[in-house]
Design a protein around this motif. Sequence first.
Motif, PDB file in Angstrom:
ATOM      1  N   THR A  21       5.380   4.932   4.763  1.00  0.00           N
ATOM      2  CA  THR A  21       4.693   5.201   4.144  1.00  0.00           C
ATOM      3  C   THR A  21       3.395   5.555   3.546  1.00  0.00           C
ATOM      4  OG1 THR A  21       3.900   3.560   4.667  1.00  0.00           O
ATOM      5  CG2 THR A  21       5.346   2.552   3.705  1.00  0.00           C
ATOM      6  N   ILE A  24       4.068   8.779   1.168  1.00  0.00           N
ATOM      7  CA  ILE A  24       4.439   8.359  -0.197  1.00  0.00           C
ATOM      8  C   ILE A  24       3.250   8.700  -0.929  1.00  0.00           C
ATOM      9  CG2 ILE A  24       4.135   6.567  -2.282  1.00  0.00           C
ATOM     10  CD1 ILE A  24       5.632   5.041  -0.201  1.00  0.00           C
ATOM     11  N   GLU A  25       2.008   8.431  -0.461  1.00  0.00           N
ATOM     12  CA  GLU A  25       0.273   9.139  -0.812  1.00  0.00           C
ATOM     13  C   GLU A  25       0.268  10.445  -1.148  1.00  0.00           C
ATOM     14  OE1 GLU A  25      -4.351   8.686  -0.937  1.00  0.00           O
ATOM     15  OE2 GLU A  25      -3.204   7.025  -0.560  1.00  0.00           O
ATOM     16  N   SER A  30       7.437   7.965  -5.480  1.00  0.00           N
ATOM     17  CA  SER A  30       7.804   6.859  -5.008  1.00  0.00           C
ATOM     18  C   SER A  30       7.983   6.145  -4.301  1.00  0.00           C
ATOM     19  CB  SER A  30       8.572   6.132  -6.386  1.00  0.00           C
ATOM     20  OG  SER A  30       9.978   6.661  -6.063  1.00  0.00           O
ATOM     21  N   THR A  31       7.899   4.321  -3.742  1.00  0.00           N
ATOM     22  CA  THR A  31       8.765   4.024  -2.449  1.00  0.00           C
ATOM     23  C   THR A  31      10.241   4.235  -2.704  1.00  0.00           C
ATOM     24  OG1 THR A  31       8.618   2.224  -4.095  1.00  0.00           O
ATOM     25  CG2 THR A  31       6.818   2.003  -2.407  1.00  0.00           C
ATOM     26  N   ASN A  32      10.828   4.274  -3.899  1.00  0.00           N
ATOM     27  CA  ASN A  32      12.091   4.591  -4.212  1.00  0.00           C
ATOM     28  C   ASN A  32      12.201   5.717  -3.630  1.00  0.00           C
ATOM     29  OD1 ASN A  32      12.502   1.578  -5.700  1.00  0.00           O
ATOM     30  ND2 ASN A  32      12.650   2.712  -7.490  1.00  0.00           N
ATOM     31  N   LEU A  34      11.242   7.345  -0.479  1.00  0.00           N
ATOM     32  CA  LEU A  34      10.856   6.928   0.464  1.00  0.00           C
ATOM     33  C   LEU A  34      12.128   6.158   1.463  1.00  0.00           C
ATOM     34  CD1 LEU A  34       8.930   7.708   3.130  1.00  0.00           C
ATOM     35  CD2 LEU A  34       8.269   5.056   2.423  1.00  0.00           C
ATOM     36  N   ALA A  35      12.682   5.606   0.379  1.00  0.00           N
ATOM     37  CA  ALA A  35      13.784   4.331   0.537  1.00  0.00           C
ATOM     38  C   ALA A  35      15.291   5.232   0.789  1.00  0.00           C
ATOM     39  CB  ALA A  35      14.374   3.233  -0.273  1.00  0.00           C
ATOM     40  N   THR A  38      14.748   7.767   4.105  1.00  0.00           N
ATOM     41  CA  THR A  38      14.793   7.438   4.668  1.00  0.00           C
ATOM     42  C   THR A  38      16.160   6.856   5.096  1.00  0.00           C
ATOM     43  OG1 THR A  38      13.198   5.818   4.626  1.00  0.00           O
ATOM     44  CG2 THR A  38      14.412   4.760   6.350  1.00  0.00           C
TER      45      THR A  38
END
Length: 70
Positions: A21, A24-25, A30-32, A34-35, A38
């Motif tokens: 995570t 992200i920064e 975005s978290t999307n 990153l998902a 993964t």
Amino acid sequence: MQVDYTKLWSRYKEMGHKNKTDLIEMAGISTNILAKLTKGEFISMDSIQRICKALNCDVGDICVINNVEG
């Protein structure tokens, strides 16, 4: 076709990062995104560019496209 981000996670780990995570920064994604990374899903070239800039690398250093019929 499938995308393999194994190189990304190896490079990320080699740089001393343990938590995915943090990317992200670091890369401004975005978290999307990153998902999707993964799960091995395709992401935009803009996101790939951001990740490459954050990790100081090229596209081929973080992903491979595999031709898989299905």
